[in-house]
Design a protein around this motif. Structure first.
Motif, PDB file in Angstrom:
ATOM      1  N   THR A  62       2.139   0.199 -10.298  1.00 14.09           N
ATOM      2  CA  THR A  62       0.941   0.689 -11.008  1.00 14.09           C
ATOM      3  C   THR A  62       0.765   2.169 -10.704  1.00 14.09           C
ATOM      4  O   THR A  62      -0.242   2.579 -10.114  1.00 14.09           O
ATOM      5  N   PRO A  63       1.724   2.998 -11.103  1.00  9.12           N
ATOM      6  CA  PRO A  63       1.660   4.419 -10.724  1.00  9.12           C
ATOM      7  C   PRO A  63       0.473   5.122 -11.363  1.00  9.12           C
ATOM      8  O   PRO A  63       0.039   4.779 -12.459  1.00  9.12           O
ATOM      9  N   SER A  64      -0.058   6.079 -10.629  1.00 13.65           N
ATOM     10  CA  SER A  64      -1.130   6.895 -11.200  1.00 13.65           C
ATOM     11  C   SER A  64      -0.512   7.927 -12.143  1.00 13.65           C
ATOM     12  O   SER A  64       0.656   8.267 -12.031  1.00 13.65           O
ATOM     13  N   TYR A 122       0.848  -1.191   0.000  1.00 16.15           N
ATOM     14  CA  TYR A 122       0.000   0.000   0.000  1.00 16.15           C
ATOM     15  C   TYR A 122       0.882   1.239   0.000  1.00 16.15           C
ATOM     16  O   TYR A 122       1.838   1.344   0.764  1.00 16.15           O
ATOM     17  N   ASP A 123       0.557   2.188  -0.862  1.00 13.00           N
ATOM     18  CA  ASP A 123       1.399   3.364  -1.088  1.00 13.00           C
ATOM     19  C   ASP A 123       0.632   4.631  -0.713  1.00 13.00           C
ATOM     20  O   ASP A 123      -0.135   5.158  -1.516  1.00 13.00           O
ATOM     21  N   PRO A 124       0.790   5.135   0.521  1.00 14.03           N
ATOM     22  CA  PRO A 124       0.041   6.333   0.944  1.00 14.03           C
ATOM     23  C   PRO A 124       0.253   7.560   0.054  1.00 14.03           C
ATOM     24  O   PRO A 124      -0.703   8.300  -0.189  1.00 14.03           O
ATOM     25  N   PRO A 125       1.478   7.815  -0.464  1.00 16.38           N
ATOM     26  CA  PRO A 125       1.635   9.005  -1.304  1.00 16.38           C
ATOM     27  C   PRO A 125       0.932   8.904  -2.667  1.00 16.38           C
ATOM     28  O   PRO A 125       0.763   9.916  -3.335  1.00 16.38           O
ATOM     29  N   ASP A 126       0.557   7.722  -3.078  1.00 11.93           N
ATOM     30  CA  ASP A 126      -0.081   7.550  -4.382  1.00 11.93           C
ATOM     31  C   ASP A 126      -1.324   6.677  -4.215  1.00 11.93           C
ATOM     32  O   ASP A 126      -1.331   5.490  -4.494  1.00 11.93           O
ATOM     33  N   LEU A 127      -2.398   7.286  -3.739  1.00 16.17           N
ATOM     34  CA  LEU A 127      -3.603   6.536  -3.418  1.00 16.17           C
ATOM     35  C   LEU A 127      -4.214   5.889  -4.643  1.00 16.17           C
ATOM     36  O   LEU A 127      -4.722   4.764  -4.587  1.00 16.17           O
TER      37      LEU A 127
END
Length: 486
Positions: free
Chosen positions: A350-352, A305-310
């Motif tokens: 899976t970057p936004s 889980y990546d908090p900076p990239d929801l």
């Protein structure tokens, strides 16, 4: 000089009751294994009509007892103390067994000793080789049955045939065998037993049906672990005074070595077992073992889980990834997983889209004057659809960046197509299914950025319905954006 203290035999026997009577067999057989014997015969039979059993352990060691007084002297200096590969420590084993005996006879190459209701007597008779220990034990039939099962769990050392009532105790073939440096107990120059670390062999065995996975010391069961396999350490293990357990830190170290060695054979069910979790929580868990266990627990496709990239987290779920949250592992498991690159953040996998982020890398945009006719045609089509479908003016940009992982992005009234991902042919064919599919998807983000949100799903349905209605009510609209021949 008088003795400082005496040992009450009956009191000692009561203390030993909780260990189970099988320890008597283990003590005598392990002593025989520590000799140069190649054949050990165990006769173990219940006596009719009384709560007693007859136990005889005979070996063919050429030397026999080197000092017969050790048969009755507690804590005499033992030659085994300095040898980590031997089982004995305190010259205690036979004395513990004697405490639960009605009578006993020990015969060896140095003579013999008799223990009966009149006390202790020496025998002048000597054996030509080997030793024989004959005992009558206080033992109920239920205790006898338990002990008989327990003796079959022994793992005889190679080269030493061990027989129980005429039947050989099976020589087990290990699943694996490896070296490890482990804590042990060994005597120093003054005879003091101290902890040390030494390299030894560790053997892994498949338990027989009905057996509970157990930690062994040189073939003798020490403590049930309820892990997956029997683990037999080929040197003294650190034991408590009762010799029926090891320190938790030692068991953790053993489990880590086992997982490092056996991780390729673990199953999905194994990966969540406490003993595997304990091993993967150890700083010495190997990266390959960590990778295997992470794959078993969370699947091949997994991200943290990546908090900076929801949005990256939502994109990961949409693409079939398992998103691993902080509470699903402890701090050391996370540290090991990150060190082994066994779990990457969602923002890396899976970057936004970031074209609208002022901190993002600039896109390689294609100036409108360099657009092909097809590119200009699709751009005009998307801009014309904006007010009709989302009631908003839309501005189209075209980027050319093969490294940018997105076919298109939408944000704040700006739609960006990526020529680097779509290719020139995509633009030449007019409003195809592929074109409309992409535009509907991106326009859906006008309502909701999260792919998994119900609002995004509803927006897509509404956009599809509006586009269908437009085709029915105003088919001429699409005639202005037919395929372009260049």
């Amino acid at each position: 000089m008088s003795n400082w203290f005496e040992v009450d035999k009956s009191g000692l026997a009561k203390l030993l009751e909780r260990r189970g009577k099988e320890f008597a067999l283990f003590e005598l057989i392990s002593n025989a294994w520590d000799t140069n014997a190649t054949e050990i015969e165990v006769e173990f039979t219940p006596l009719a009509g009384v709560p007693k059993a007859r136990l005889v352990v005979t070996d063919n060691d050429p030397n026999g007892f080197t000092d017969l007084s050790h048969a009755f002297t507690l804590f005499a200096e033992s030659e085994k103390k300095a040898k980590s590969e031997k089982r004995g420590r305190f010259n205690l084993g036979e004395k513990l067994v004697l405490a639960i005996c009605e009578e006993a006879v020990i015969e060896s190459t140095q003579g013999g000793v008799v223990f009966d209701d009149k006390g202790r007597h020496t025998l002048k008779k000597k054996r030509e080789s080997g030793s024989s220990v004959q005992m009558t034990l206080r033992m109920t039939r239920a205790e006898y049955d338990v002990a008989l099962v327990a003796i079959r769990t022994l793992i005889p050392p190679g080269g030493t045939a061990t027989w129980l009532n005429g039947e050989g105790i099976p020589m087990r073939k290990p699943l694996a065998e490896f070296e490890a440096t482990l804590p042990t107990e060994v005597a120093d120059a003054d005879g003091n037993l101290k902890r040390a670390k030494r390299k030894t062999v560790v053997r892994i065995f498949e338990p027989f049906p009905g057996e509970t996975p157990t930690l062994y010391e040189l073939g003798i069961p020490v403590v049930e672990t309820n892990d997956k396999w029997h683990v037999d350490v080929q040197q003294k293990v650190p034991l408590n005074m009762d010799r029926d357990n090891v320190p938790p830190s030692f068991l953790r170290e053993i489990r880590t070595h086992v997982v490092n060695e056996m991780h390729k054979t673990l199953t999905d069910a194994d990966a969540n077992q406490p003993w595997v979790r304990e091993a993967t929580s150890d700083k010495n868990c190997a990266p390959a073992a960590t990778e295997t266990v992470m794959a078993l627990r969370f699947g091949k496709n997994r991200v943290s889980y990546d908090p900076p990239d929801l949005e990256a987290n939502s994109r990961a779920v949409a693409k079939g990834y398992t998103v691993v949250h902080g509470g699903m592992m402890n701090a050391t498991e996370w540290s090991n997983a990150k060190a082994a690159s066994a779990i990457l953040p969602a923002g890396q996998v899976t970057p936004s889209p970031k074209p609208y982020d002022p901190n993002g890398d600039p896109l390689n945009l294609v100036p409108p004057e360099k657009w092909t006719k097809g590119m200009a045609n699709i751009a005009a089509y998307a801009e014309a659809l904006g007010p009709l479908l989302i009631k908003r003016k839309v501005t189209v940009r075209i980027a050319s960046d093969i490294a940018w992982p997105f076919a298109a992005t939408y944000g704040q009234g700006s739609l960006t197509f990526n020529l680097g991902r779509l290719g020139h042919d995509w633009f030449k064919r007019g409003p195809t299914i592929a074109v409309n599919h992409l535009i509907i998807h991106e326009f859906g983000h006008n309502a909701e950025s999260n792919h998994l949100d119900e609002n995004f799903h509803e927006a897509l349905c509404e956009l599809g319905a509006k586009l269908a209605d437009l085709a029915i009510s105003n088919p001429g609209f699409f005639a202005d954006f037919t395929p372009v021949l260049e």
